[in-house]
Design an enzyme around this catalytic site. Structure first.
Site, PDB file in Angstrom:
ATOM      1  N   GLY A  94       0.830  -1.205   0.000  1.00 33.51           N
ATOM      2  CA  GLY A  94       0.000   0.000   0.000  1.00 33.51           C
ATOM      3  C   GLY A  94       0.862   1.252   0.000  1.00 33.51           C
ATOM      4  N   SER A 168      -3.755   9.136   8.011  1.00 34.07           N
ATOM      5  CA  SER A 168      -2.972   8.251   7.152  1.00 34.07           C
ATOM      6  C   SER A 168      -1.741   8.953   6.606  1.00 34.07           C
ATOM      7  CB  SER A 168      -3.826   7.751   5.973  1.00 34.07           C
ATOM      8  OG  SER A 168      -2.986   7.198   4.984  1.00 34.07           O
ATOM      9  N   GLN A 170       0.222   7.665   4.504  1.00 28.84           N
ATOM     10  CA  GLN A 170       0.326   7.389   3.064  1.00 28.84           C
ATOM     11  C   GLN A 170      -0.417   8.451   2.272  1.00 28.84           C
ATOM     12  OE1 GLN A 170      -1.005   3.346   2.537  1.00 28.84           O
ATOM     13  NE2 GLN A 170       0.766   2.496   3.591  1.00 28.84           N
ATOM     14  N   ASP A 320       0.545  -0.237  12.992  1.00 29.42           N
ATOM     15  CA  ASP A 320       0.932  -1.573  12.511  1.00 29.42           C
ATOM     16  C   ASP A 320       1.212  -2.548  13.656  1.00 29.42           C
ATOM     17  OD1 ASP A 320       0.670  -0.782   9.877  1.00 29.42           O
ATOM     18  OD2 ASP A 320       2.768  -0.189   9.691  1.00 29.42           O
ATOM     19  N   LYS A 347      -6.067  -2.698   6.223  1.00 30.81           N
ATOM     20  CA  LYS A 347      -4.634  -2.979   6.045  1.00 30.81           C
ATOM     21  C   LYS A 347      -4.473  -4.159   5.079  1.00 30.81           C
ATOM     22  CE  LYS A 347      -3.165   0.344   8.554  1.00 30.81           C
ATOM     23  NZ  LYS A 347      -2.489   1.454   7.897  1.00 30.81           N
ATOM     24  N   ARG A 351      -7.358  -6.674   9.782  1.00 30.48           N
ATOM     25  CA  ARG A 351      -6.554  -7.144  10.919  1.00 30.48           C
ATOM     26  C   ARG A 351      -7.368  -7.306  12.196  1.00 30.48           C
ATOM     27  NH1 ARG A 351      -0.881  -3.955   9.596  1.00 30.48           N
ATOM     28  NH2 ARG A 351      -0.178  -5.519   8.093  1.00 30.48           N
TER      29      ARG A 351
HETATM   30  C1  S3P Z   1       2.845   3.820   6.233  1.00 29.60           C
HETATM   31  C2  S3P Z   1       1.702   4.314   6.803  1.00 29.60           C
HETATM   32  C3  S3P Z   1       0.692   3.473   7.477  1.00 29.60           C
HETATM   33  C4  S3P Z   1       1.236   2.095   7.816  1.00 29.60           C
HETATM   34  C5  S3P Z   1       2.022   1.482   6.680  1.00 29.60           C
HETATM   35  C6  S3P Z   1       3.191   2.385   6.302  1.00 29.60           C
HETATM   36  C7  S3P Z   1       3.772   4.757   5.562  1.00 29.60           C
HETATM   37  O1  S3P Z   1      -0.425   3.317   6.619  1.00 29.60           O
HETATM   38  O2  S3P Z   1       0.180   1.219   8.178  1.00 29.60           O
HETATM   39  O3  S3P Z   1       2.514   0.209   7.027  1.00 29.60           O
HETATM   40  O4  S3P Z   1       4.931   4.376   5.281  1.00 29.60           O
HETATM   41  O5  S3P Z   1       3.379   5.900   5.306  1.00 29.60           O
HETATM   42  P1  S3P Z   1      -1.619   4.408   6.575  1.00 29.60           P
HETATM   43  O6  S3P Z   1      -1.065   5.658   6.064  1.00 29.60           O
HETATM   44  O7  S3P Z   1      -2.646   3.818   5.647  1.00 29.60           O
HETATM   45  O8  S3P Z   1      -2.125   4.503   7.989  1.00 29.60           O
END
Ligand code: S3P
Length: 446
Positions: A94, A168, A170, A320, A347, A351
């Protein structure tokens, strides 16, 4: 192939955790966009990060492996990347998919995105809607805002002022990446702070980025007039991976384990805070800065844990880590209540559901109430029953969590597959065996 973990320990010695996954992805992506060479050491060579490396190479960056975990990325500078010929296959990742969508949107590129069945089922609208606001277009034939799809960026992108509807990193990172190519200043407002590696690393690469507190919001502003310059990056140890050996050591009587060089950035340290509250014996030694991130050597000893209530506000800093926290809670004395876990449902697997059924299959009382997870501890000193088969749903963190459970349960715990562990911690089983863990292939032990 199933794997089975049986009661073992004490776990004594030292484990070198793999490089941080979030930082490894970002180093490769920012290096590809920067002018000049970025030398990265300590890169996590897991499947997720390797897929991101291949993706930026397909867009014209030069990515050279110079040794174990050592990479040199020669970037192309602003608007120098090219459209990849083939679809970008991000596998299970993701982070790779969503961050690269931001890159493609901001650099005016056109790229097709795809992934495995887990990634195809995950929501991408959370990233694509703001990117559409920035001028990008999404073309797809399948289900709305799910992979596979093609993203067409606009050149230049339109800057937006975006209050985050979900916590988030991400999503935040994708918007900031797109903002690097926008005409003006892009603003992201976070009510619930998430991991800030993008902000830290963009500053390190010379981007014009500013972070301030405005009332209850953290406000990040990034200018589109960016010229990132290649830098050296040292990737620190991943706290989300270190959580597994650390937890095994807390739970197995007599354990005494060192985990050197683990990142302790406050936006990632929620599990450590929680464990200290639960009574874990963790010492933070030699605290220092490693390439803009705080790190420490963690010295952990077996401890008797007590159940606590983990507030929803802490969730982004340990998002996580809930699967392994559920195992720790199962071994604690009393009840542990984990609040505000809706994000766990989107996720690599659902989970919340996977943890609940894994706990129940191994004789642990647990329930979900709305978005809260409640685990009744078996009592420090009284082992978890175990003996169950756990469906991992091809989720690396579910797999590692229940292997750790098996190491401290009365009866062995079996997981249906260990294959996906390679996405984030390729040497997990080897490292655990080296400190005395009994983890075998197969489900009977015979
Ligand atoms: C991450 C953000 C998290 C995390 C993922 C890594 C990142 O996800 O769960 O393993 O590197 O920005 P979300 O942004 O969807 O919460």
């Amino acid at each position: 192939m199933p794997f089975m973990a049986s009661k073992s320990g004490p776990f004594v010695g030292k484990i070198i955790a793999p490089g941080d996954k979030s930082i490894s992805h970002r180093a490769l992506i920012f290096g590809a966009l920067a002018r000049g060479t970025t030398s990265i050491s300590g890169v996590l060579e897991g499947e997720d990060v390797l897929a991101t490396g291949e993706a930026v190479a397909a867009m014209g960056a030069e990515v050279e492996r110079c040794g174990v975990g050592k990479y040199e990325v020669t970037g192309v500078g602003q608007f120098g990347l090219r459209n990849p010929v083939a679809p970008l296959d991000l596998g299970n990742s993701g982070t790779g998919a969503r961050l690269l969508m931001g890159l493609v949107a901001g650099q005016g590129l056109c790229a097709a995105f795809d992934g495995d069945s887990s990634l195809r089922s995950r929501p991408m609208g959370r990233v694509l809607v703001p990117l559409e606001n920035m001028g990008a277009r999404v073309s797809q034939t399948g289900e709305n805002y799910r992979l596979p799809l093609t993203l067409i960026g606009s050149n230049p992108a339109i800057p937006i002022d975006y209050p985050m509807p979900v916590a988030s990193a991400q999503v935040k990172s994708a918007i900031l990446l797109a903002g690097l190519g926008a005409m003006g200043t892009t603003i992201v407002r976070e009510r619930h702070p998430t991991r800030d590696h993008t902000e830290r690393m963009l500053a390190h690469f010379g981007a014009d980025i500013d972070v301030s507190q405005e009332g209850d919001d953290t406000v990040i502003r990034v200018s589109g007039k960016n010229s990132l310059v290649g830098r050296d990056i040292m990737v620190p140890g991943d706290p989300s991976s270190a959580a597994f050996p650390l937890s095994a050591a807390i739970l197995a009587p007599g354990s005494d384990l060192m985990l050197p060089g683990i990142m302790i950035n406050p936006t990632r340290a929620g599990l450590l805070t929680t464990l200290v509250e639960m009574g874990a014996d963790i010492a933070f030694l030699n605290e220092r800065d490693a390439g803009g991130e705080p790190v420490a050597d963690l010295h952990v000893k077996a401890s008797a844990l007590r159940g606590i209530e983990v507030p929803a506000a802490r969730a982004p800093s340990m998002i996580d880590e809930y699967p392994i926290l559920a195992i720790l809670a199962a071994a604690a004395t009393g009840t542990t209540i984990m609040r505000g876990l809706s994000e766990l449902r989107v996720k690599e697997s659902d989970r919340l559901e996977a943890v609940l059924s894994g706990l129940k299959a191994n004789g642990v009382e647990a329930r979900a109430e709305g978005d809260d997870l409640i685990v009744e501890g078996c009592g420090a000193g009284a082992a978890i029953p175990g003996g169950g088969m756990v469906a991992t749903h091809m989720d690396h963190r579910i797999a590692m969590s229940f292997l750790v459970m098996g190491l401290v349960s009365d009866e062995p715990v079996t997981i249906d597959s260990a294959e996906m562990i390679a996405t984030s911690y390729p040497d997990f089983i080897g490292s655990m065996r080296a400190v005395g863990a009994c983890i075998e292939e197969g489900d009977t032990g015979s």
